[in-house]
Design a protein around this motif. Structure first.
Motif, short mmCIF file in Angstrom:
data_model
loop_
_atom_site.label_atom_id
_atom_site.label_comp_id
_atom_site.label_asym_id
_atom_site.label_seq_id
_atom_site.Cartn_x
_atom_site.Cartn_y
_atom_site.Cartn_z
N ASP A 93 0.85 -1.20 0.00
CA ASP A 93 0.00 0.00 0.00
C ASP A 93 0.89 1.26 0.00
OD1 ASP A 93 -2.28 1.44 -0.11
OD2 ASP A 93 -2.81 1.23 2.00
N LEU A 94 1.74 1.31 -1.03
CA LEU A 94 2.80 2.31 -1.10
C LEU A 94 2.32 3.74 -0.96
CD1 LEU A 94 4.70 0.88 -4.18
CD2 LEU A 94 5.44 0.83 -1.81
N TYR A 95 1.13 4.01 -1.47
CA TYR A 95 0.72 5.40 -1.56
C TYR A 95 -0.13 5.85 -0.38
CZ TYR A 95 2.08 4.03 -6.24
OH TYR A 95 2.76 3.51 -7.31
N SER A 96 -0.20 4.98 0.63
CA SER A 96 -0.96 5.37 1.81
C SER A 96 -0.26 6.55 2.49
CB SER A 96 -1.08 4.18 2.75
OG SER A 96 -0.58 4.50 4.00
N PRO A 97 -1.00 7.48 3.07
CA PRO A 97 -0.38 8.65 3.67
C PRO A 97 0.30 8.36 5.00
CG PRO A 97 -2.75 8.76 3.94
CD PRO A 97 -2.46 7.52 3.15
N ALA A 106 3.76 9.88 5.67
CA ALA A 106 3.94 11.34 5.60
C ALA A 106 3.20 11.99 6.77
CB ALA A 106 3.39 11.85 4.27
N ARG A 107 3.90 12.85 7.50
CA ARG A 107 3.28 13.33 8.73
C ARG A 107 3.30 14.85 8.88
NH1 ARG A 107 6.77 9.57 10.03
NH2 ARG A 107 8.19 11.10 10.87
N ALA A 108 3.88 15.57 7.94
CA ALA A 108 4.08 17.01 8.13
C ALA A 108 2.76 17.74 8.35
CB ALA A 108 4.78 17.59 6.93
#
Lengths: 157, 269
Positions: free
Chosen positions: A148-152, A155-157
């Motif tokens: 599920d490579l494109y799961s957010p 990324a946490r910004a």
């Protein structure tokens, strides 16, 4: 479609790239041509259909119904193999296959293919190796898909 | 180093959690190079590194595509036209497009990784005669998660241009390709010997893409990747974005693949 035409078509498919000429001929004898219209179901999940297909042209979607909806999980195109489970003594198809475009394919009866493999182990080895390559590629692709490579999540910004 | 106040000109929704917004470039704009990023801030909330996704041929406006995944990006995507944000930059190394003149360009993007590659597409399209074929392979989670869909469709009609898209899974209304982005390679038409590849997406995806490119005969010296790390100062002082011997903010985010491939394969780096 006559056998010489099947043979000519088969020779151009990547599936047989490592086959000896006589093995391609043996495979050609076992094939017949199949044509499917856009949106036609080629086989359904759970079908006892024992056919194995090499797609000559067109696009096929593999679908699975889960949680009340149907998802497309993979598409296959020119030169790709479909219905590999028919090479096993299987209880049924694992996915539903639907023609997304008009599809032309070479169709093989799984039972006859298995019989040919038993009778000629060199042919059987070549065929199973080709199927194994297909499975290895699909498994690898499926593993990447499962990440599920494109799961957010990353990324946490 | 200080953020400059910039007015939001337009906001466009791309997907359920991703927005593209355009701001007036501070001071009228000094331009940017494809692949560079800015540090964007919402006053009182914080700052985040965001790739520039607009046309380098329009330096008076800066375009950013932002996915809402945390407090800063959530605050960014809720800005409305006329409101102000802080902008620092542009920063970082860019796609070396001037040095790639005469080559075919293969772009491989995954998810929001298409954003820093879109300026490269604009750049090539503005100088079409300087490059050979343009091939773009783009993978997204689902059809609803695809960025710039209309634009991708429009580009697919351009001569010497091949745009292939795929999703990890699709519903019945999706008639396109389904499978990971590497499965698109078998449909891509490019000559490995005269092609340069630009790759951006999740790091795992890029590793598999590099492997696929090598399998297809491409030399890593012709491949460039855009790396992502936790960038804070953006000028190589703070060390937050250190990747082995490199600072991603200053030495990257665009790197020759040969320089970072080993680092990408190392656990917890």
């Amino acid at each position: 479609m006559k056998i010489p035409d099947v043979l000519e078509t088969l020779r151009h498919l990547p599936f047989v790239k490592n086959f000896e000429p006589d093995q391609i001929e043996k495979l050609a004898v076992l094939a017949h041509e199949g044509r499917f219209e856009r949106d036609q179901i080629i086989f359904r999940e759970g079908d006892a259909s024992s056919f194995f297909y090499l797609i000559v042209s067109g696009k096929v979607a593999l679908e699975v119904t889960a949680l009340g909806r149907t998802l497309r999980v993979q598409t296959l195109g020119d030169g790709e193999a479909l219905g590999w489970s028919s090479l096993l003594v299987s209880e049924g198809k694992h996915f539903q296959a639907r023609a997304l475009t008009a599809v032309r394919a070479l169709v093989f009866d799984g039972a006859r293919l298995r019989e040919a493999c038993e009778q000629d182990p060199a042919f059987g080895y070549r065929l199973m190796r080709a199927v194994f390559e297909v499975l290895a590629q699909r498994l690898q692709a499926m593993r990447i898909q499962l990440l599920d490579l494109y799961s957010p999540a990353s990324a946490r910004a | 180093m200080l953020p400059q106040a910039s007015r939001v000109i337009a906001v466009e929704r791309e997907t359920r959690d991703t927005f593209t917004f355009t701001v007036a470039a501070p001071g009228g704009g000094s331009g940017f190079a494809p692949g560079q990023f800015s540090m964007l801030s919402v006053f009182g909330v914080g700052e985040a590194p965001i790739s520039i996704s607009g046309d380098p041929g329009e330096p008076d406006r800066l375009v950013y595509t932002v996915r809402s995944v945390g407090p800063v990006t959530q605050a960014l995507v809720t800005r409305r036209p006329g409101e102000w944000i802080g902008v620092r930059g542009p920063f970082g190394a860019s796609w070396p497009l001037a040095a790639l003149r005469g080559k075919d360009i293969l772009i491989v993007a995954g998810g929001i990784g298409l954003a820093p590659l879109r300026p490269a597409v604009y750049y090539v399209l503005r100088r079409r005669g300087d490059y050979g074929r343009l091939v773009l392979l783009y993978g997204a989670r689902s059809p609803q998660d695809m960025l710039y869909r209309k634009q991708l469709s429009a580009w697919s009609y351009l001569p010497d241009t091949q745009i292939l898209t795929t999703v990890d899974y699709g519903g019945l209304s999706w008639r396109g390709h389904v499978g990971v982005v590497t499965t698109l390679f078998r449909y891509a038409r490019f000559d490995a010997q005269r092609t340069a590849a630009l790759v951006c997406g999740p790091e795992v995806m890029m590793r598999f893409v590099l492997r696929e490119l090598e399998t297809r005969g491409m030399a890593l010296s012709d491949v460039y990747v855009s790396m992502e790390r936790n960038m804070k100062c953006a000028v190589g002082f703070c060390g937050h974005c250190q990747l082995g011997p490199h600072f991603v903010c200053k030495d990257g985010p665009v790197f020759p693949a040969a320089r970072v491939k080993r680092l990408m394969e190392r656990y917890e780096l």
